[in-house]
Design a protein around this motif. Structure first.
Motif, PDB file in Angstrom:
ATOM      1  N   MET A  78      41.161  27.512   0.596  1.00 40.35           N
ATOM      2  CA  MET A  78      40.395  27.009   1.738  1.00 40.35           C
ATOM      3  C   MET A  78      38.970  26.648   1.329  1.00 40.35           C
ATOM      4  SD  MET A  78      42.615  27.121   4.222  1.00 40.35           S
ATOM      5  CE  MET A  78      41.813  27.182   5.823  1.00 40.35           C
ATOM      6  N   ARG A  79      38.414  27.434   0.413  1.00 45.38           N
ATOM      7  CA  ARG A  79      37.039  27.174  -0.030  1.00 45.38           C
ATOM      8  C   ARG A  79      36.954  25.984  -0.988  1.00 45.38           C
ATOM      9  NH1 ARG A  79      37.002  32.826  -0.626  1.00 45.38           N
ATOM     10  NH2 ARG A  79      37.029  32.675  -2.902  1.00 45.38           N
ATOM     11  N   HIS A  80      38.077  25.633  -1.637  1.00 41.87           N
ATOM     12  CA  HIS A  80      38.053  24.574  -2.643  1.00 41.87           C
ATOM     13  C   HIS A  80      38.989  23.419  -2.294  1.00 41.87           C
ATOM     14  CE1 HIS A  80      36.549  28.139  -4.826  1.00 41.87           C
ATOM     15  NE2 HIS A  80      35.816  27.275  -5.484  1.00 41.87           N
ATOM     16  N   SER A  81      39.199  23.185  -1.030  1.00 36.99           N
ATOM     17  CA  SER A  81      40.145  22.141  -0.612  1.00 36.99           C
ATOM     18  C   SER A  81      39.714  20.749  -1.067  1.00 36.99           C
ATOM     19  CB  SER A  81      40.321  22.168   0.907  1.00 36.99           C
ATOM     20  OG  SER A  81      39.079  21.989   1.566  1.00 36.99           O
ATOM     21  N   SER A  82      38.413  20.547  -1.249  1.00 31.45           N
ATOM     22  CA  SER A  82      37.936  19.229  -1.680  1.00 31.45           C
ATOM     23  C   SER A  82      38.334  18.917  -3.115  1.00 31.45           C
ATOM     24  CB  SER A  82      36.414  19.149  -1.542  1.00 31.45           C
ATOM     25  OG  SER A  82      35.777  20.092  -2.388  1.00 31.45           O
ATOM     26  N   LYS A  83      38.746  19.941  -3.865  1.00 30.44           N
ATOM     27  CA  LYS A  83      39.121  19.752  -5.270  1.00 30.44           C
ATOM     28  C   LYS A  83      40.632  19.717  -5.464  1.00 30.44           C
ATOM     29  CE  LYS A  83      34.903  22.051  -6.850  1.00 30.44           C
ATOM     30  NZ  LYS A  83      34.370  22.302  -5.491  1.00 30.44           N
ATOM     31  N   ALA A  84      41.378  19.617  -4.368  1.00 30.73           N
ATOM     32  CA  ALA A  84      42.838  19.600  -4.450  1.00 30.73           C
ATOM     33  C   ALA A  84      43.314  18.439  -5.311  1.00 30.73           C
ATOM     34  CB  ALA A  84      43.435  19.501  -3.058  1.00 30.73           C
TER      35      ALA A  84
ATOM     36  N   ARG B 233      47.873  36.268 -11.243  1.00 29.28           N
ATOM     37  CA  ARG B 233      46.822  36.078 -10.247  1.00 29.28           C
ATOM     38  C   ARG B 233      45.991  34.838 -10.574  1.00 29.28           C
ATOM     39  NH1 ARG B 233      41.120  39.193  -9.148  1.00 29.28           N
ATOM     40  NH2 ARG B 233      40.737  38.250  -7.103  1.00 29.28           N
ATOM     41  N   VAL B 234      45.661  34.672 -11.850  1.00 28.70           N
ATOM     42  CA  VAL B 234      44.903  33.498 -12.269  1.00 28.70           C
ATOM     43  C   VAL B 234      45.689  32.227 -11.968  1.00 28.70           C
ATOM     44  CG1 VAL B 234      43.922  32.310 -14.273  1.00 28.70           C
ATOM     45  CG2 VAL B 234      43.677  34.791 -14.048  1.00 28.70           C
ATOM     46  N   ALA B 235      46.992  32.250 -12.241  1.00 26.59           N
ATOM     47  CA  ALA B 235      47.830  31.081 -11.977  1.00 26.59           C
ATOM     48  C   ALA B 235      47.893  30.772 -10.488  1.00 26.59           C
ATOM     49  CB  ALA B 235      49.239  31.316 -12.522  1.00 26.59           C
ATOM     50  N   LEU B 236      47.995  31.786  -9.649  1.00 30.13           N
ATOM     51  CA  LEU B 236      48.045  31.557  -8.200  1.00 30.13           C
ATOM     52  C   LEU B 236      46.734  30.978  -7.681  1.00 30.13           C
ATOM     53  CD1 LEU B 236      49.949  34.749  -6.969  1.00 30.13           C
ATOM     54  CD2 LEU B 236      50.794  32.390  -6.971  1.00 30.13           C
ATOM     55  N   LEU B 237      45.627  31.438  -8.225  1.00 33.20           N
ATOM     56  CA  LEU B 237      44.328  30.881  -7.817  1.00 33.20           C
ATOM     57  C   LEU B 237      44.222  29.412  -8.226  1.00 33.20           C
ATOM     58  CD1 LEU B 237      41.991  33.881  -8.724  1.00 33.20           C
ATOM     59  CD2 LEU B 237      42.557  33.074  -6.419  1.00 33.20           C
ATOM     60  N   ALA B 238      44.626  29.109  -9.458  1.00 34.16           N
ATOM     61  CA  ALA B 238      44.585  27.712  -9.916  1.00 34.16           C
ATOM     62  C   ALA B 238      45.550  26.858  -9.109  1.00 34.16           C
ATOM     63  CB  ALA B 238      44.927  27.643 -11.407  1.00 34.16           C
ATOM     64  N   GLY B 239      46.767  27.368  -8.881  1.00 27.82           N
ATOM     65  CA  GLY B 239      47.749  26.615  -8.105  1.00 27.82           C
ATOM     66  C   GLY B 239      47.346  26.413  -6.667  1.00 27.82           C
ATOM     67  N   SER B 240      46.570  27.353  -6.138  1.00 21.09           N
ATOM     68  CA  SER B 240      46.124  27.206  -4.748  1.00 21.09           C
ATOM     69  C   SER B 240      45.130  26.051  -4.607  1.00 21.09           C
ATOM     70  CB  SER B 240      45.501  28.515  -4.253  1.00 21.09           C
ATOM     71  OG  SER B 240      44.218  28.737  -4.810  1.00 21.09           O
ATOM     72  N   ILE B 241      44.316  25.830  -5.638  1.00 20.29           N
ATOM     73  CA  ILE B 241      43.438  24.651  -5.588  1.00 20.29           C
ATOM     74  C   ILE B 241      44.285  23.387  -5.700  1.00 20.29           C
ATOM     75  CG2 ILE B 241      41.496  23.432  -6.644  1.00 20.29           C
ATOM     76  CD1 ILE B 241      40.498  26.002  -7.799  1.00 20.29           C
ATOM     77  N   TRP B 242      45.233  23.399  -6.612  1.00 15.31           N
ATOM     78  CA  TRP B 242      46.109  22.238  -6.823  1.00 15.31           C
ATOM     79  C   TRP B 242      46.753  21.801  -5.502  1.00 15.31           C
ATOM     80  CZ3 TRP B 242      47.502  20.023 -11.708  1.00 15.31           C
ATOM     81  CH2 TRP B 242      48.539  19.086 -11.663  1.00 15.31           C
ATOM     82  N   HIS B 243      47.207  22.752  -4.713  1.00  9.66           N
ATOM     83  CA  HIS B 243      47.917  22.461  -3.459  1.00  9.66           C
ATOM     84  C   HIS B 243      47.072  22.789  -2.230  1.00  9.66           C
ATOM     85  CE1 HIS B 243      51.837  21.498  -5.217  1.00  9.66           C
ATOM     86  NE2 HIS B 243      51.599  22.453  -6.095  1.00  9.66           N
ATOM     87  N   ALA B 244      45.753  22.737  -2.372  1.00 12.84           N
ATOM     88  CA  ALA B 244      44.875  23.163  -1.284  1.00 12.84           C
ATOM     89  C   ALA B 244      45.071  22.352  -0.003  1.00 12.84           C
ATOM     90  CB  ALA B 244      43.414  23.093  -1.727  1.00 12.84           C
TER      91      ALA B 244
ATOM     92  N   LEU C 220      45.805  23.968   3.536  1.00 12.81           N
ATOM     93  CA  LEU C 220      44.895  23.723   4.651  1.00 12.81           C
ATOM     94  C   LEU C 220      45.639  23.266   5.899  1.00 12.81           C
ATOM     95  CD1 LEU C 220      41.813  23.696   5.228  1.00 12.81           C
ATOM     96  CD2 LEU C 220      41.834  21.264   4.655  1.00 12.81           C
ATOM     97  N   LYS C 221      46.725  22.516   5.704  1.00 14.84           N
ATOM     98  CA  LYS C 221      47.479  21.977   6.834  1.00 14.84           C
ATOM     99  C   LYS C 221      48.523  22.950   7.379  1.00 14.84           C
ATOM    100  CE  LYS C 221      46.890  17.156   5.436  1.00 14.84           C
ATOM    101  NZ  LYS C 221      47.560  15.914   4.966  1.00 14.84           N
ATOM    102  N   MET C 222      48.727  24.062   6.708  1.00  9.00           N
ATOM    103  CA  MET C 222      49.717  25.034   7.168  1.00  9.00           C
ATOM    104  C   MET C 222      49.045  25.984   8.151  1.00  9.00           C
ATOM    105  SD  MET C 222      52.548  27.041   4.929  1.00  9.00           S
ATOM    106  CE  MET C 222      53.283  25.435   4.547  1.00  9.00           C
ATOM    107  N   VAL C 223      49.178  25.699   9.426  1.00 10.90           N
ATOM    108  CA  VAL C 223      48.464  26.457  10.450  1.00 10.90           C
ATOM    109  C   VAL C 223      49.395  27.228  11.390  1.00 10.90           C
ATOM    110  CG1 VAL C 223      46.447  24.964  10.408  1.00 10.90           C
ATOM    111  CG2 VAL C 223      48.357  24.409  11.930  1.00 10.90           C
ATOM    112  N   ALA C 224      50.682  26.888  11.397  1.00 12.02           N
ATOM    113  CA  ALA C 224      51.614  27.629  12.248  1.00 12.02           C
ATOM    114  C   ALA C 224      51.610  29.094  11.820  1.00 12.02           C
ATOM    115  CB  ALA C 224      53.021  27.046  12.142  1.00 12.02           C
ATOM    116  N   ARG C 225      51.466  29.990  12.785  1.00 16.21           N
ATOM    117  CA  ARG C 225      51.272  31.403  12.466  1.00 16.21           C
ATOM    118  C   ARG C 225      52.393  31.964  11.582  1.00 16.21           C
ATOM    119  NH1 ARG C 225      49.834  35.405  17.288  1.00 16.21           N
ATOM    120  NH2 ARG C 225      48.011  34.024  17.228  1.00 16.21           N
TER     121      ARG C 225
END
Length: 206
Positions: A122-128, A83-94, A98-103
């Motif tokens: 989504m909350r940390h996209s500026s730190k991608a 879970r920690v890795a997914l949270l960190a990786g989500s910032i890395w690829h934020a 953010l651009k993946m909007v197709a349902r």
């Protein structure tokens, strides 16, 4: 001549032994025991109070005296390292997230990484870290997990040996945490600081 080395049972109390061994990923136990053992058998061995001292010795690789002051708070606050890795990786690829909007694509991605990691990105996209987008949700989830684990491994390099091992025993064998790159080492500190702050606030109900 009798050995002068202290036994694990005299070094670690039963609660700490149970915590260490019971939290270990089964692949770690299989690596030290026998890769052919089934998960059901490994799980039974893992819960055996009689075997826990020996399993702890195998997992840690050497005997270490651990006093009360050395057994500090778990670096991940008790959370699953994945879970920690997914949270960190989500910032890395934020940015890609953010651009993946197709349902349909978004639904696949959230199913793979979890709504928690998606919202965190989504909350940390500026730190991608990565600028170029990944359009395929399955490829993106794979990269999120890879880079997240690599950042976790790089971050753990700054911890004490014991604290690091207490996390590594909970990771499956062969994740990117074992071999972080220079780019992960340079980004790991800020990313994991964000993740740990979030988890601590979550625990505090903030």
């Amino acid at each position: 001549m009798s050995s002068t080395k202290p036994s694990y049972s005299s070094i670690l109390d039963d609660d700490r032994l149970h915590e260490l061994v019971a939290s270990a990923d089964l692949s770690r136990l299989a690596k030290h025991l026998d890769p052919r053992l089934s998960n059901s058998l490994l799980a039974r061995l893992q819960q055996s109070a009689r075997l826990q001292p020996r399993l702890a010795a195998l997992l840690l690789g050497e005997e270490v005296a651990i006093g009360d002051t050395d057994w500090s708070e778990d670096l991940l606050l008790g959370h699953d390292p994945r879970r920690v890795a997914l949270l960190a990786g989500s910032i890395w690829h934020a940015r890609s997230i953010l651009k993946m909007v197709a349902r349909r694509d978004l639904s696949i991605l959230v199913e793979l990484i979890g709504s928690d990691a998606h919202a965190f990105a989504m909350r940390h996209s500026s730190k991608a870290v990565v600028k170029g987008p990944i359009d395929d949700p399955r490829q993106l989830s794979t990269q999120i997990e890879y880079d997240g684990h690599a950042c976790l491994g790089a971050w753990l390099e700054q911890a004490s040996w014991l604290d690091r091992m207490r996390v590594f025993v909970r990771l499956p064998v062969g994740t990117a945490a074992d071999n972080p790159l220079a780019e992960h080492r340079s980004a790991a500190g800020p990313l994991l600081s964000q993740v740990i702050a979030y988890l601590r606030a979550e625990a505090d109900g903030v």
